[in-house]
Design a protein around this motif. Structure first.
Motif, PDB file in Angstrom:
ATOM      1  N   GLY A   1       0.853  -1.202   0.000  1.00 32.95           N
ATOM      2  CA  GLY A   1       0.000   0.000   0.000  1.00 32.95           C
ATOM      3  C   GLY A   1       0.878   1.239   0.000  1.00 32.95           C
ATOM      4  N   ARG A   2       0.477   2.236  -0.777  1.00 31.66           N
ATOM      5  CA  ARG A   2       1.285   3.464  -0.890  1.00 31.66           C
ATOM      6  C   ARG A   2       0.423   4.709  -0.741  1.00 31.66           C
ATOM      7  N   SER A   3      -0.620   4.628   0.112  1.00 31.27           N
ATOM      8  CA  SER A   3      -1.461   5.818   0.301  1.00 31.27           C
ATOM      9  C   SER A   3      -0.687   6.873   1.079  1.00 31.27           C
ATOM     10  N   ASN A   4      -1.139   8.124   0.928  1.00 29.87           N
ATOM     11  CA  ASN A   4      -0.465   9.225   1.628  1.00 29.87           C
ATOM     12  C   ASN A   4      -0.684   9.166   3.130  1.00 29.87           C
TER      13      ASN A   4
ATOM     14  N   ASP B   1      -1.356  -5.663  10.428  1.00 31.64           N
ATOM     15  CA  ASP B   1      -2.540  -5.595   9.557  1.00 31.64           C
ATOM     16  C   ASP B   1      -3.281  -4.274   9.806  1.00 31.64           C
ATOM     17  N   VAL B   2      -3.250  -3.386   8.822  1.00 33.16           N
ATOM     18  CA  VAL B   2      -3.880  -2.071   8.980  1.00 33.16           C
ATOM     19  C   VAL B   2      -5.345  -2.092   8.502  1.00 33.16           C
ATOM     20  N   GLY B   3      -5.671  -3.018   7.650  1.00 37.15           N
ATOM     21  CA  GLY B   3      -6.992  -3.046   7.005  1.00 37.15           C
ATOM     22  C   GLY B   3      -8.148  -3.110   7.994  1.00 37.15           C
TER      23      GLY B   3
ATOM     24  N   ALA C   1       5.198  -2.192  -1.899  1.00 36.82           N
ATOM     25  CA  ALA C   1       4.415  -2.872  -2.947  1.00 36.82           C
ATOM     26  C   ALA C   1       3.075  -2.171  -3.074  1.00 36.82           C
ATOM     27  N   HIS C   2       2.456  -2.260  -4.239  1.00 37.97           N
ATOM     28  CA  HIS C   2       1.195  -1.532  -4.472  1.00 37.97           C
ATOM     29  C   HIS C   2       0.378  -2.234  -5.545  1.00 37.97           C
ATOM     30  N   SER C   3      -0.667  -1.556  -5.996  1.00 37.36           N
ATOM     31  CA  SER C   3      -1.620  -2.213  -6.898  1.00 37.36           C
ATOM     32  C   SER C   3      -0.996  -2.640  -8.226  1.00 37.36           C
ATOM     33  N   LYS C   4       0.110  -2.030  -8.613  1.00 33.43           N
ATOM     34  CA  LYS C   4       0.742  -2.381  -9.889  1.00 33.43           C
ATOM     35  C   LYS C   4       1.928  -3.341  -9.703  1.00 33.43           C
TER      36      LYS C   4
ATOM     37  N   MET D   1      -4.458   2.273  18.203  1.00 32.12           N
ATOM     38  CA  MET D   1      -3.215   3.058  18.250  1.00 32.12           C
ATOM     39  C   MET D   1      -3.371   4.386  17.519  1.00 32.12           C
ATOM     40  N   THR D   2      -4.202   4.407  16.483  1.00 29.36           N
ATOM     41  CA  THR D   2      -4.352   5.631  15.680  1.00 29.36           C
ATOM     42  C   THR D   2      -4.880   6.773  16.549  1.00 29.36           C
ATOM     43  N   ILE D   3      -5.873   6.480  17.373  1.00 26.98           N
ATOM     44  CA  ILE D   3      -6.427   7.538  18.237  1.00 26.98           C
ATOM     45  C   ILE D   3      -5.411   7.929  19.323  1.00 26.98           C
TER      46      ILE D   3
END
Ligand code: NAD
Length: 282
Positions: free
Chosen positions: A163-166, A226-228, A186-189, A262-264
């Motif tokens: 995943g390469r999201s900002n 696992d972030v999903g 790694a990413h969608s391509k 953890m994000t919060i």
């Protein structure tokens, strides 16, 4: 072999306790503005959770609810007022915004010193330069904290980020690099994803495809983050097939109870950091 479960919920709880203690013992005044535009149900839940988390640790939150028809200018004016309000140390604009509002323009209007999401170009640039004194995006910061607080060595390890999201993949890659990992993105391509993921000592998956990663794609003994997040009838699921991967990994984050909490916690930490930095300047 059965993986150690990396308990993000427990780690987040201790970080929140540390933040609460610091705010109380030093008498720090700390304010977070949370801005929600529109009626997106998931966003409403996120905003509610953030406001509750603030009050639990002694951060004063200021909520601003704008209608989904609000003009971009109205939001820009609000951000300008919050930038100039000395009671506000952090500004969070809940994403996504309605399509008639330019997200980039809004993010770049936030004073970088109050940008507790860490999404603006200045904070991203500092991260790219390897600076540690920066308001970094919360989800990747949470990943680093889970690894460090679980005594997982990062330096010299091969980290593969899928995943390469900002907001997750890219900053996670730079943060792992800052911690001296050897990093592959790694990413969608990406061709033959399995041949890349199976090289990882630390595999971070932020794709948004339910159970994309199975046991055949993971090296024995790897650490898997696992972030999903996927809402299903069976409850929350991740991007990783937890059941089978946890049998070959050495450590793994569950969904729920891994990266999410953890994000919060990192948002609260960024708000405290911003408050301390702004107070020093006054
Ligand atoms: P995004 O859609 O912005 O990015 C997904 C990335 O995955 C893209 O860079 C894309 O190139 C890559 N990708 C897509 N298909 C792929 C494939 N088949 N193989 C390899 N790479 C592929 O998503 P995001 O905002 O980064 O979020 C990813 C996931 O993490 C989502 O499920 C989201 O809900 C979740 N998330 C969780 C938290 C949290 O706090 N736990 C925070 C943010 C996002």
């Amino acid at each position: 072999m059965s993986a150690v479960i990396l308990d993000g919920k427990a780690i987040a709880a201790s970080i929140r306790q540390e933040i609460k203690q610091e705010i109380e013992s030093k008498g720090i005044k700390c304010g977070l503005a949370v801005v929600l535009v529109g009626e997106d149900e998931a966003s409403k839940v996120y905003v509610k959770n953030k406001i509750k988390a603030c009050s639990d640790v002694g951060i004063k939150s200021y909520a601003y609810y704008l209608q989904k028809t609000a003009e971009e200018d109205e939001l820009l004016q609000l951000i300008d007022a919050l930038n100039n309000d000395s009671n506000i140390h952090g500004i969070l604009v809940q994403l996504p915004l309605p399509s008639h509002i330019n997200e980039k323009k809004i993010i770049s209007a936030i004073n970088p010193q109050k940008d507790v999401d860490g999404f603006c170009a200045e904070n991203m640039g500092k991260l790219f330069l390897g600076e540690t004194d920066v308001l970094a995006p919360c989800t990747p910061s949470g990943i680093i904290e889970i690894l460090k607080r679980s005594n997982i060595e990062i330096s010299g390890k091969h980290a593969v980020i899928v995943g390469r999201s900002n907001i997750v993949g890219k900053p996670a890659a730079f943060m792992m690099l800052r911690e001296n990992a050897t990093v592959t993105i790694a990413h969608s391509k990406t061709k033959d994803l399995k041949s890349i993921t199976s090289l990882a000592d630390i595999l971070i998956v932020a794709v948004g495809k339910q159970e994309l990663i199975d046991a055949s794609m993971v090296k024995k003994g790897a650490v898997v983050i696992d972030v999903g997040i996927h809402r299903t009838e069976q409850g929350l699921k991740g991007d990783v097939k937890f059941g089978e991967v946890s049998k070959i990994a050495s450590a793994i984050t569950p969904v729920p109870g891994g990266v999410g909490p953890m994000t919060i916690a990192m948002l609260l930490q960024n708000t405290l950091k911003a408050a301390k930095a702004l107070m020093e300047k006054q």
